[in-house]
Scaffold this active site. Structure first.
Site, PDB file in Angstrom:
ATOM      1  N   SER A   1      41.335 -75.532 -20.078  1.00  0.00           N
ATOM      2  CA  SER A   1      40.314 -75.424 -19.317  1.00  0.00           C
ATOM      3  C   SER A   1      39.258 -76.557 -19.919  1.00  0.00           C
ATOM      4  O   SER A   1      39.656 -77.929 -19.967  1.00  0.00           O
ATOM      5  CB  SER A   1      39.660 -74.281 -19.277  1.00  0.00           C
ATOM      6  OG  SER A   1      38.656 -74.011 -18.036  1.00  0.00           O
TER       7      SER A   1
ATOM      8  N   ASP B   1      46.294 -72.541  -9.947  1.00  0.00           N
ATOM      9  CA  ASP B   1      45.171 -72.317 -10.711  1.00  0.00           C
ATOM     10  C   ASP B   1      43.851 -72.195  -9.761  1.00  0.00           C
ATOM     11  O   ASP B   1      43.615 -73.340  -9.175  1.00  0.00           O
ATOM     12  CB  ASP B   1      44.859 -73.383 -11.781  1.00  0.00           C
ATOM     13  CG  ASP B   1      44.081 -73.133 -13.015  1.00  0.00           C
ATOM     14  OD1 ASP B   1      42.757 -72.780 -12.668  1.00  0.00           O
ATOM     15  OD2 ASP B   1      44.400 -73.678 -13.958  1.00  0.00           O
TER      16      ASP B   1
ATOM     17  N   HIS C   1      45.120 -69.155 -14.200  1.00  0.00           N
ATOM     18  CA  HIS C   1      44.225 -70.416 -14.709  1.00  0.00           C
ATOM     19  C   HIS C   1      44.908 -70.448 -16.395  1.00  0.00           C
ATOM     20  O   HIS C   1      44.650 -69.664 -17.113  1.00  0.00           O
ATOM     21  CB  HIS C   1      42.872 -69.790 -15.015  1.00  0.00           C
ATOM     22  CG  HIS C   1      41.946 -70.800 -15.503  1.00  0.00           C
ATOM     23  ND1 HIS C   1      41.929 -72.250 -15.255  1.00  0.00           N
ATOM     24  CD2 HIS C   1      40.895 -70.683 -16.919  1.00  0.00           C
ATOM     25  CE1 HIS C   1      41.063 -72.937 -15.920  1.00  0.00           C
ATOM     26  NE2 HIS C   1      40.484 -71.894 -16.987  1.00  0.00           N
TER      27      HIS C   1
END
Length: 499
Positions: free
Chosen positions: A217, A438, A466
Site C-alpha cells: 500500500s 483491491d 487490499h
C-alpha cells in the site's frame, strides 16, 4: 469514513508522469551507528492488549536520524525498530525491510502480529520493520486528546447533503488546528522523501550493501521513492497493492470511491450466494444496509459507554472490505446491528482508526493526514473540492466524500511535491503486484507505477482484497517468495487466479 487510510496522496496531474528526479547521495563522512538490539517491551495487539508472551528471536532497537537532512542543527529523532531473526542463519541473505502501509501504520506492531505470514521468507532473511517518522514510537504525531479523536471519527457522513459536508469541514478545521497546536515542530519534516532517507540509514545500520524490501500500500510509494533516490542500492524489492504517484487528490478520491463501491457490491453478491442474513437478493441486502445507516443517523446504538454512529458504522463496513476473509464477520456485524447490537461494527471501526479498548488511540488517524498533506503541494480550493464531492457521491453515497484534499486544504504547513517523482532506472529489477479487486489501491494504479519505475515487472492477482501477498493466494506467495529468495523475476504480464 473520514479518510481512506490505505494509500498516500500525491499532487500532480495525470499527464505529469515524466520524472525529473535525481538520485540522492549522502554527504561524505556520515557515520551511521550500529543498532543496539534488546527485548521488545511495548508491542501491542490490534485491540491494544499486550502479547501473551515474548516470541523467541524477536528484538527491538532504535535508530537516530536527523529531523531535517538539510539542516542537521535542528536536532534528531529516534526511529523505533523491530527485528525477527532468520531461522537459518547459515544461509542468511541479509535483512528484509517491511512497510505495511498507511501512511501512518506501525511497522513494529504489524510485523510482530503478522510474522507467521512470512515464515518462508524468514528462513533466509532477518525480518525488519520500523515506525516511520511521525508514527507512534517514532515521534508520533498526535492531534488533540482521545475525546477529540472520538468526536472526529464518530462524525456522520450521511445524508450526502451540503449540511453534512459543512459539518465535516468544521471537524477538519478543528482537527487541523489541534495538529498545529500539538505537533507543529514535527509537521514539516515527516514526508516520504525524508522517510526514504531514513530507510537508507537503516540499510547501512543493518550492515546491508543493498536494501531488500517488501512494501504494501503506502509502502509501495515509500519503496518507489527509495528506488528513485538510491537506484544502485536497491536489492530485491516487491511493491504490493501499489499507488500511482501521478494522481491528484481528486483522481485518487474518485478511484477509491469506485473501488470501495465495487468491493461492497462484490461482498453483497457473495453474501447472497452463500445465503445472506441481510437479504435474499443484492438489492434487498443493500436496502437493509442503507436502512441501517440512515437509522443510525437519527438514533445511534448504545454499546456500553459508547455510541455506534453512522460514521463509525460506515468506517467498520469499509474496514472489512479490505479483506475477503473478513466478509463473513461483516455480514454478522451488519445483521446484529439491524437487531440492535452494535459491538461488532464498533470493533471493526476501532481496528481501522487505531482505538484500543481503553479508549486510547495509536497515531494512525493523525499520522495519515500529516504525512499525506506534507507529501503534496496541492491545496484544492472550494470549487475543486465541491466538484470532487459531487462526483464522488454520485458514484457512492455511502463511500463518497471530498477525500484527503478536504483536510489538506486546511493543513497548517505547506507541502512538497518531492515524493511525486518516480524513476528507478538503473536499479535492480523491481516486482510490482496489483490486485484486480483491491478497493483502496485500484488495479489501474499497478501498471502505471510499473511504467513509471522504468525497470519493473507487473504480477497481477485476479482476486479480491487490499494486498495480494496477504490474501494467502499460494500462486502470488510462491512467485513473490521465489523473487525474494532466489532473485527469479516472473514473466511479464503474468497473473494468478483467485483461489
Amino acid at each position: 469514513m473520514r479518510h481512506v487510510l490505505a494509500a498516500a496522496t500525491l499532487a500532480v496531474s495525470a499527464t505529469a508522469c515524466v520524472s525529473t528526479a535525481t538520485p540522492d547521495t549522502e554527504p561524505k563522512g556520515v557515520v551511521v551507528d550500529p543498532i543496539s538490539w534488546g527485548p521488545c517491551t511495548d508491542i501491542v495487539r490490534p485491540g491494544g492488549e499486550k502479547p501473551a508472551r515474548e516470541e523467541p528471536g524477536v528484538s527491538c532497537g532504535k535508530l537516530t536520524v536527523p529531523l531535517d537532512y538539510q539542516k542537521p542543527d535542528l536536532g534528531t529523532i529516534d526511529l523505533a525498530l523491530i527485528k525477527i531473526a532468520a531461522t537459518d542463519q547459515g544461509k542468511r541473505l541479509g535483512s528484509l525491510v517491511f512497510n505495511f502501509g498507511g501512511p501512518g501504520g506501525s511497522g513494529v506492531d504489524t510485523l510482530a502480529q503478522a510474522a507467521k505470514m512470512f515464515d518462508t521468507l524468514r528462513t533466509r532473511y532477518d525480518l525488519v520493520s520500523f515506525d516511520p517518522r511521525g508514527v507512534d514510537r517514532s515521534s508520533g504525531v498526535r492531534c488533540g486528546d482521545n475525546a477529540d479523536m472520538d468526536a472526529y471519527v464518530e462524525l456522520d457522513t450521511l445524508p450526502p447533503t451540503q449540511k453534512t459536508r459543512e459539518a465535516g469541514r468544521a471537524a477538519n478545521q478543528r482537527f487541523a488546528e489541534l495538529c498545529k497546536r500539538d505537533a507543529s515542530r514535527l509537521l514539516p519534516y515527516i514526508g516520504t522523501g525524508s522517510a526514504a532517507r531514513d530507510m537508507d540509514r537503516l540499510r547501512a545500520a543493518l550492515g546491508d550493501a543493498k536494501l531488500n524490501y517488501l512494501g504494501m500500500s503506502y509502502g509501495t510509494q515509500l519503496g518507489a521513492i527509495y528506488a528513485t533516490k538510491y537506484p544502485k542500492k536497491v536489492g530485491r524489492m516487491v511493491l504490493d497493492a501499489p499507488l500511482d504517484p501521478s494522481v491528484t487528490f481528486r483522481q485518487r478520491t474518485l478511484a477509491q470511491t469506485k473501488g470501495f463501491q465495487r468491493a461492497y457490491e462484490s461482498f453483497l453478491k457473495d453474501c447472497v450466494k452463500q445465503g445472506c442474513e441481510l437479504g435474499d437478493t443484492v438489492k434487498a441486502a443493500d436496502a437493509n444496509v442503507m436502512r441501517l445507516m440512515y437509522k443510525l443517523v437519527n438514533k445511534p446504538l448504545q454499546v456500553d459507554n459508547r455510541r455506534l454512529t453512522q460514521g463509525l458504522a460506515s468506517t467498520g463496513l469499509a474496514a472489512a472490505l479490505y479483506s475477503e476473509g473478513a466478509w463473513p464477520f461483516l455480514e454478522t456485524a451488519l445483521a446484529q446491528a439491524n437487531k440492535g447490537r452494535g459491538d461488532a461494527l464498533i470493533y471493526l471501526a476501532d481496528s481501522y482508526t487505531g482505538r484500543s479498548k481503553d479508549g486510547t488511540y495509536t497515531t494512525q488517524m493523525s499520522s495519515f493526514p500529516a504525512i499525506t498533506c506534507v507529501d503534496s503541494a496541492e491545496r484544492p480550493d472550494e470549487a475543486e473540492l465541491t466538484r470532487t464531492w459531487k462526483e464522488a457521491i454520485k458514484i457512492s453515497p455511502l463511500f463518497g466524500n471530498e477525500g484527503a484534499g478536504g483536510i489538506c486544504a486546511l493543513w497548517p504547513v505547506a507541502g512538497s511535491d518531492e515524493a511525486r517523482h518516480v524513476n528507478a532506472k538503473g536499479s535492480a529489477p523491481i516486482l510490482v503486484v496489483g490486485g484486480k479487486g483491491d478497493p483502496a489501491t485500484p488495479y489501474q494504479w499497478a501498471p502505471r507505477l510499473t511504467q513509471q519505475l522504468g525497470n519493473a515487472t507487473l504480477l497481477t492477482y485476479e482476486g479480491q482484497g487490499h494486498g495480494s501477498y496477504s490474501s494467502g493466494n499460494t500462486c502470488i506467495q510462491s512467485m513473490v517468495n521465489s523473487f525474494l529468495l532466489k532473485g527469479k523475476t516472473p514473466n511479464r504480464d503474468v497473473s494468478c487466479a483467485a483461489a
